[in-house]
Design a protein around this motif. Structure first.
Motif, PDB file in Angstrom:
ATOM      1  N   PRO A   1       0.833  -1.206   0.000  1.00 41.11           N
ATOM      2  CA  PRO A   1       0.000   0.000   0.000  1.00 41.11           C
ATOM      3  C   PRO A   1       0.866   1.255   0.000  1.00 41.11           C
ATOM      4  N   GLU A   2       0.332   2.332  -0.572  1.00 46.11           N
ATOM      5  CA  GLU A   2       1.050   3.603  -0.584  1.00 46.11           C
ATOM      6  C   GLU A   2       1.262   4.100   0.840  1.00 46.11           C
ATOM      7  N   LEU A   3       2.398   4.722   1.064  1.00 45.73           N
ATOM      8  CA  LEU A   3       2.736   5.225   2.392  1.00 45.73           C
ATOM      9  C   LEU A   3       2.218   6.656   2.510  1.00 45.73           C
ATOM     10  N   ASP A   4       0.959   6.801   2.931  1.00 50.06           N
ATOM     11  CA  ASP A   4       0.339   8.126   3.005  1.00 50.06           C
ATOM     12  C   ASP A   4      -0.642   8.162   4.169  1.00 50.06           C
TER      13      ASP A   4
ATOM     14  N   GLU B   1       1.475  11.414  12.570  1.00 52.31           N
ATOM     15  CA  GLU B   1       1.010  10.952  13.884  1.00 52.31           C
ATOM     16  C   GLU B   1       1.305   9.467  14.060  1.00 52.31           C
ATOM     17  N   TYR B   2       1.076   8.713  12.998  1.00 55.26           N
ATOM     18  CA  TYR B   2       1.325   7.272  13.052  1.00 55.26           C
ATOM     19  C   TYR B   2       2.810   6.981  13.276  1.00 55.26           C
ATOM     20  N   ARG B   3       3.697   7.719  12.569  1.00 56.79           N
ATOM     21  CA  ARG B   3       5.146   7.533  12.748  1.00 56.79           C
ATOM     22  C   ARG B   3       5.547   7.850  14.187  1.00 56.79           C
ATOM     23  N   ALA B   4       4.979   8.888  14.756  1.00 56.33           N
ATOM     24  CA  ALA B   4       5.319   9.258  16.138  1.00 56.33           C
ATOM     25  C   ALA B   4       4.912   8.148  17.098  1.00 56.33           C
ATOM     26  N   ASP B   5       3.750   7.539  16.858  1.00 57.93           N
ATOM     27  CA  ASP B   5       3.292   6.440  17.710  1.00 57.93           C
ATOM     28  C   ASP B   5       4.188   5.213  17.552  1.00 57.93           C
ATOM     29  N   VAL B   6       4.594   4.912  16.319  1.00 51.20           N
ATOM     30  CA  VAL B   6       5.502   3.788  16.086  1.00 51.20           C
ATOM     31  C   VAL B   6       6.818   4.019  16.821  1.00 51.20           C
ATOM     32  N   ARG B   7       7.345   5.245  16.754  1.00 46.94           N
ATOM     33  CA  ARG B   7       8.588   5.577  17.460  1.00 46.94           C
ATOM     34  C   ARG B   7       8.427   5.358  18.963  1.00 46.94           C
ATOM     35  N   ALA B   8       7.312   5.817  19.526  1.00 49.00           N
ATOM     36  CA  ALA B   8       7.083   5.672  20.969  1.00 49.00           C
ATOM     37  C   ALA B   8       7.024   4.203  21.365  1.00 49.00           C
ATOM     38  N   LYS B   9       6.386   3.403  20.529  1.00 41.39           N
ATOM     39  CA  LYS B   9       6.289   1.969  20.828  1.00 41.39           C
ATOM     40  C   LYS B   9       7.656   1.300  20.756  1.00 41.39           C
TER      41      LYS B   9
END
Length: 455
Positions: free
Chosen positions: A250-253, A268-276
């Motif tokens: 899937p496209e990364l958007d 927002e999703y990247r920030a959550d992934v980083r926190a996890k």
């Protein structure tokens, strides 16, 4: 029922306890044994099940009902005597009859291994490093890429040859010395090229082939291959390539972020992934630091562990291993068949881990004793809640399976470990990032590849 004597035997951590059973209790147990077994006995002159107890004893001997009688009275008598002795058993007892004379109490002795004494020093103020792994953009990208791959779809490819990373559908037949061998044949097999699923050299020879191609793949089986007949031998596979499929990501958007998470934007999703990832790294760092603390504890503890304790823990580890394999559709017998291992080999492999776990628990139990650490009612209730949530059960159902006493020991050990952590001297060290020497401007500084320190 009463304890009459406790003897420390020559073998370390083994005792013998002598205890008595009231004659009236034993005679009542003999009567119950008679009532249970009389229906099975044939005695001349009496209908089956109607022979008096004294007649049967005269015919078969007074001890005819003793085995069942002892099964009735020994467990409670032994538990009471063991409790009175203050010892904690770590093995099954071996019983012997000392005296069973008419009119007198029955006297028995039990030989058993007991929980060993623990000598422990310097469990406060332990020095330990906690290696903190920083999160990079590459780490975040890798996690997101894995999510993209899980949400990908297979697309049929018809206008090009197979490439590394494609999933192909093939038929194949394997031959060694011109003879087709067992387990080397399949139809419509899905194989992702580059996955390493097949023998080295096999997948590479499919790359560049097109749908409908029929060809031969030549390989040599590894020396460590599980089949004795094929180890190190050359083989050829007749292969037909039937389909080529490609994983379309899937496209990364922002739409991707909405589909795979609770967030509306990719940022927002990247920030959550980083926190996890940070949370995951910290948990891993804590686990490694905890192992360091336990290593220090074990270096300062003196325990003679009874063999039954080690044996029991080894069997627990094997049972857990077997359960994990069964969840993957395997079992120990299949594992032994393909690896050539035996149950004795496995026990030998697990013995060091078993010894470490037994020593660790005994050391932490000793700390709980020395520091008067207890499991409060609130701790027990919280543990019931945790177990219920972990296994998706109702709390009341958990309580039916586990009594508070069954949780007390584990909770005290957990709290003892927390005590060791709270009283340790822990230094956080950030794991050094890999250094590319080509990017070092100051050539006067010599930096080793394995240098670690603050960034």
């Amino acid at each position: 029922m009463s304890l009459s004597n406790v003897i420390n035997l020559e073998e370390k951590n083994m005792i013998e306890i002598e205890f008595s059973i009231k004659r009236s209790d034993f005679d009542a147990a003999v009567m119950k044994s008679y009532q249970k077994n009389v229906g099975k006995m044939n005695v001349p002159g009496f209908r089956k099940g109607k022979a008096p107890k004294n007649i049967i004893e005269k015919m078969y001997g007074k001890s005819v009902f003793y085995d069942d009688a002892f099964e009735l009275v020994i467990p409670d008598a032994y538990e009471e005597a063991l409790k009175e002795s203050g010892a904690i058993a770590v093995s099954r007892p071996e019983f012997d009859i000392v005296s069973i004379e008419d009119g007198s109490d029955v006297i028995l002795k039990a030989k058993l291994y007991i929980k060993p004494e623990v000598a422990l020093e310097n469990y406060k103020g332990i020095n330990a490093d906690r290696i903190i792994t920083p999160v990079t953009e590459e780490d975040v990208d890798k996690d997101i890429q894995r999510v993209r791959e899980r949400n990908s779809r297979l697309v049929d490819i018809t206008d090009r040859a197979a490439c590394d990373g494609d999933t192909v559908v093939i038929d194949y037949k394997g031959f060694s010395d011109g003879v087709q061998f067992e387990g080397g044949t399949a139809e419509n097999h899905n194989l992702k090229l580059g996955s390493g699923q097949f023998i080295p050299g096999f997948e590479e020879q499919i790359v560049g082939r097109s749908i409908g191609d029929e060809f031969s793949v030549k390989i040599t089986f590894p020396e460590e291959y599980h089949s004795e007949e094929l180890k190190g031998k050359p083989a050829a596979f007749d292969v037909k390539l039937k389909e080529i499929k490609f994983n379309e990501l899937p496209e990364l958007d922002d739409e991707f972020a909405k589909d795979v998470s609770e967030f509306d934007t990719l940022d927002e999703y990247r920030a959550d992934v980083r926190a996890k990832i940070e949370e995951r790294n910290l948990k891993m760092s804590d686990n490694m630091m905890q192992e360091t603390l336990i290593d220090s504890l074990l270096a300062n503890v003196d325990i003679d562990i009874p063999k039954p304790m080690l044996d029991a823990e080894t069997e627990n580890l094997i049972r857990d291993y077997d359960n994990r394999m069964r969840m993957q559709g395997l079992d120990l017998q299949t594992y032994f068949k393909y690896t050539g291992m035996t149950i004795d080999n496995m026990r030998e492999q697990f013995n060091p881990q078993a010894e470490r776990q037994v020593k660790s628990r005994l050391a932490l139990e000793k700390i709980a004793e020395l520091e008067n650490i207890t499991a409060e009612e609130s701790d027990i209730e919280a543990e019931y809640e945790r177990i219920a949530a972990a296994y998706n059960m109702e709390v009341d159902k958990v309580k039916e399976s586990l009594t508070p006493d069954m949780l007390q020991g584990d909770l005290k050990v957990q709290k003892a470990l927390a005590f060791v952590k709270d009283n340790a001297v822990i230094t956080d060290i950030e794991k050094a990032k890999e250094i590319n020497n080509d990017n070092i401007i100051n050539n006067d500084n010599i930096i080793n590849d394995d240098t670690e320190g603050d960034n």
